[in-house]
Write a protein that holds these residues in place. Structure first.
Motif, PDB file in Angstrom:
ATOM      1  N   ARG A 427     -10.895  -9.256  68.276  1.00  0.00           N
ATOM      2  CA  ARG A 427     -11.853 -10.239  67.269  1.00  0.00           C
ATOM      3  C   ARG A 427     -12.362 -11.451  68.056  1.00  0.00           C
ATOM      4  O   ARG A 427     -13.458 -11.632  67.756  1.00  0.00           O
ATOM      5  CB  ARG A 427     -10.831 -10.496  66.375  1.00  0.00           C
ATOM      6  CG  ARG A 427     -11.771 -11.167  65.029  1.00  0.00           C
ATOM      7  CD  ARG A 427     -10.670 -11.771  63.967  1.00  0.00           C
ATOM      8  NE  ARG A 427      -9.654 -12.591  64.501  1.00  0.00           N
ATOM      9  CZ  ARG A 427      -8.522 -13.101  63.715  1.00  0.00           C
ATOM     10  NH1 ARG A 427      -8.281 -12.596  62.367  1.00  0.00           N
ATOM     11  NH2 ARG A 427      -7.824 -14.176  64.044  1.00  0.00           N
ATOM     12  N   SER A 428     -11.453 -12.005  68.742  1.00  0.00           N
ATOM     13  CA  SER A 428     -11.849 -13.409  69.541  1.00  0.00           C
ATOM     14  C   SER A 428     -12.872 -12.995  70.562  1.00  0.00           C
ATOM     15  O   SER A 428     -13.714 -14.074  70.875  1.00  0.00           O
ATOM     16  CB  SER A 428     -10.520 -14.017  69.789  1.00  0.00           C
ATOM     17  OG  SER A 428      -9.984 -13.327  71.156  1.00  0.00           O
ATOM     18  N   PHE A 437     -11.142  -9.549  58.625  1.00  0.00           N
ATOM     19  CA  PHE A 437     -10.927 -11.050  58.753  1.00  0.00           C
ATOM     20  C   PHE A 437     -10.610 -11.826  57.559  1.00  0.00           C
ATOM     21  O   PHE A 437     -11.319 -11.421  56.548  1.00  0.00           O
ATOM     22  CB  PHE A 437     -12.082 -11.756  59.539  1.00  0.00           C
ATOM     23  CG  PHE A 437     -12.066 -13.237  59.607  1.00  0.00           C
ATOM     24  CD1 PHE A 437     -10.943 -13.753  60.201  1.00  0.00           C
ATOM     25  CD2 PHE A 437     -13.366 -13.967  59.202  1.00  0.00           C
ATOM     26  CE1 PHE A 437     -10.892 -15.012  60.393  1.00  0.00           C
ATOM     27  CE2 PHE A 437     -12.985 -15.395  59.635  1.00  0.00           C
ATOM     28  CZ  PHE A 437     -11.815 -15.944  60.171  1.00  0.00           C
ATOM     29  N   ASN A 460     -13.729 -19.770  65.626  1.00  0.00           N
ATOM     30  CA  ASN A 460     -13.327 -18.874  64.665  1.00  0.00           C
ATOM     31  C   ASN A 460     -14.641 -18.060  64.108  1.00  0.00           C
ATOM     32  O   ASN A 460     -14.561 -17.596  63.078  1.00  0.00           O
ATOM     33  CB  ASN A 460     -12.583 -19.451  63.168  1.00  0.00           C
ATOM     34  CG  ASN A 460     -11.165 -19.716  63.540  1.00  0.00           C
ATOM     35  OD1 ASN A 460     -10.195 -18.789  64.069  1.00  0.00           O
ATOM     36  ND2 ASN A 460     -10.703 -20.908  63.540  1.00  0.00           N
ATOM     37  N   HIS A 462     -16.347 -15.461  64.435  1.00  0.00           N
ATOM     38  CA  HIS A 462     -16.101 -14.002  64.870  1.00  0.00           C
ATOM     39  C   HIS A 462     -17.427 -13.289  64.890  1.00  0.00           C
ATOM     40  O   HIS A 462     -17.524 -12.352  65.584  1.00  0.00           O
ATOM     41  CB  HIS A 462     -14.960 -13.405  64.088  1.00  0.00           C
ATOM     42  CG  HIS A 462     -13.649 -14.133  64.413  1.00  0.00           C
ATOM     43  ND1 HIS A 462     -13.093 -14.441  65.520  1.00  0.00           N
ATOM     44  CD2 HIS A 462     -12.804 -14.468  63.640  1.00  0.00           C
ATOM     45  CE1 HIS A 462     -12.080 -15.123  65.436  1.00  0.00           C
ATOM     46  NE2 HIS A 462     -11.848 -15.297  64.176  1.00  0.00           N
TER      47      HIS A 462
END
Length: 539
Positions: A427-428, A437, A460, A462
């Motif tokens: 995700r990051s 998410f 955050n 993403h």
């Protein structure tokens, strides 16, 4: 302004303070005796996975935060009634325009090794977390502080950051704009103090029980990695007389069916949120038995699209996937907790646009898909994968999404389940097509759900999405003192977000759990997460 501040902080919601909790505040709760048989009072808990780090400036996941709140404490915390109260700070003042906050640190506050805790420890922590070398994903929470963003992005210096110790026990913040909710934000771990000698002497200080020096109600005594964590009461904690537990035993159980079986067998004292996730099949049974409880902390579950690569670099295709989701079917048949469907990103409890910005529309979804494919020059839809972290509930939701996208769009979406750490890394790093998410509020204001998308570099963000007008509106909201005008600015920003659809909201958060009756005064924070300070276990 003071009236506006009272309104804003008054919106903080208390969900999950359990039946049987004390009605006293944490200023003077009555301590209970440890046990009726003279043995230590022990709470047996569980978490889903190994916490990646117990560094308050580095941690980003719920399991780590729950352990951090046991071992550390900020300027403020919550009492058993869900009210924000002074914690390591004994008092505070703020300027009439909410651009300056001054906190008085308790002179009896100490680190777990007995060292005095001072205002300098907060200054050190905040500047260290803003240092680009630290790579704190939550550094943006400190951008309200004057010079914070400039230092973190490499165009300013630590000396220009608006936090300083006026003396050993007086901490002053200078903010870049009126921020009436700043005191509430001091509850977040990124603003917690750090023991400078510990941090600077060992880069891996937060990875082992023996090297963690905290200031919270408990001390970590054991950390058997991927197995268990054990805390004991911190005798150097300023409010130790109101800490009832002698010991907190935390098992790491990655299988939620196993965790629930252990709860039913009496091996742990809690089932479901925030310790773990209840198995989907257990929810109807618990509901029928009248045992199911739901913590409705502000938060939103969504599908995030990778906007930097085809096909989800196309707005119409993102909209098509969002409009093709039957949210109520997922809520009724899988979640089964009665939570609201989400047609916006900001929770409806925060009041920007409770009715939402769109509705399901399979016909429109199919039309948008065709238009988007034409814009990309596609004659057939490419293979795409939806990634999610491995719990039974997430798997069932993923399978429902897969079925709905096939039925409403004619697209075969592959599913990929990843162990939690791998999922977070994917995700990051943007290593996905679509990914689950869920965001829970860090503080009770819409900006907490919107500012993460202000620019691509946000920790955050993403979907890796950016919009100049959206960024302009977020920046404008930072300096608007009129709350109603500020609300309209944020409403316009969310409208842009939901039009371009870098993520598709599914449902607002509602976390089911069940507990043993002998557990008292355990607190689920108003915004989510576990707090053990006041808990007792009367077996």
């Amino acid at each position: 302004m003071k009236k506006a501040f009272a309104l804003l902080t008054g919106l903080t919601l208390l969900f999950g303070v359990l039946t049987g909790c004390s009605t006293q505040s944490n200023e003077s709760p009555q301590a209970e005796q440890a046990s009726t048989n003279g043995e230590p009072m022990v709470l047996r808990w569980s978490i889903n996975s190994e916490p990646p780090s117990l560094d308050p400036g580095i941690a980003v996941d719920a399991d780590s935060f729950d352990m951090i709140y046991a071992a550390f404490e900020g300027l403020t915390s919550y009492d058993v009634n869900g009210e924000l109260v002074n914690a390591t700070a004994e008092s505070f003042t703020n300027s009439p325009d909410y651009t300056q906050f001054t906190f008085k640190i308790r002179k009896d506050a100490k680190w777990s090794n007995g060292d005095p805790l001072t205002a300098h420890d907060f200054v050190y922590a905040i500047k260290r977390n803003l240092d680009p070398k630290t790579a704190s994903e939550y550094a943006y929470q400190l951008y309200y502080i004057k010079g914070g963003e400039e230092y973190n992005t490499g165009i300013g210096s630590a000396d220009d950051v608006g936090v300083k110790a006026l003396d050993d026990y007086t901490l002053e913040f200078t903010l870049k704009a009126p921020t009436p909710f700043f005191r509430e934000l001091t509850f977040f771990p990124t603003l917690f103090p750090l023991h400078q000698k510990t941090v600077e002497s060992n880069p891996k200080w937060a990875d082992e029980a023996a090297t963690i020096v905290g200031n919270g109600p408990f001390i970590m005594k054991e950390w058997e990695h991927k197995q268990k964590i054990v805390f004991e009461k911190n005798d150097n904690y300023w409010d130790k007389d109101n800490v009832k537990l002698d010991r907190l035993e935390v098992a790491m159980i990655d299988d939620n069916n196993t965790a629930f079986s252990m709860f039913e067998n009496g091996d742990i004292d809690w089932g479901g949120y925030p310790a773990s996730t209840l198995p989907p099949d257990a929810i109807p049974y618990l509901k029928n038995e009248g045992k199911l409880m739901v913590a409705s902390n502000p938060g939103t579950q969504s599908v995030v699209f990778n906007t930097q690569k085809p096909p989800f670099n196309n707005q119409k295709i993102r909209q098509a996937f969002a409009y093709a989701i039957d949210r109520q079917a997922i809520i009724d048949n899988i979640l089964q907790t009665g939570v609201p469907a989400a047609y916006g990103w900001v929770p409806d409890s925060m009041g920007l646009k409770p009715e939402g910005y769109f509705k399901e529309d399979p016909a429109k979804a199919k039309q948008l898909l065709e238009e988007g494919m034409k814009e990309l020059g596609l004659t057939s839809f490419p293979s795409v994968t939806y990634t999610f972290d491995s719990t039974d509930m997430n798997k069932k939701v993923a399978e429902a999404l897969q079925d709905q996208w096939k039925r409403n769009l004619g697209i075969d979406v592959k599913l990929y389940t990843a162990e939690l750490k791998v999922y977070r890394d994917m995700r990051s790093q943007g290593n996905f097509d679509m990914i689950r998410f869920q965001w829970g509020a860090d503080f009770n204001d819409p900006i907490n759900f919107l500012e993460m998308f202000r620019e691509k570099t946000g920790g955050n963000n993403h979907p890796d999405w950016e919009n100049p007008k959206f960024k302009e509106l977020i920046d404008q909201s930072y300096t608007e003192p009129d709350l109603e005008k500020r609300k309209q600015i944020l409403l316009e920003a969310e409208t842009i977000l939901m039009e371009e659809m870098p993520l598709a909201p599914i449902n607002f958060r509602g976390n089911p759990y069940v507990k043993n009756d002998h557990v008292k005064d355990f607190i689920i924070f108003p915004l989510g997460g576990a707090y053990f300070k006041y808990a007792s276990v009367m077996r």
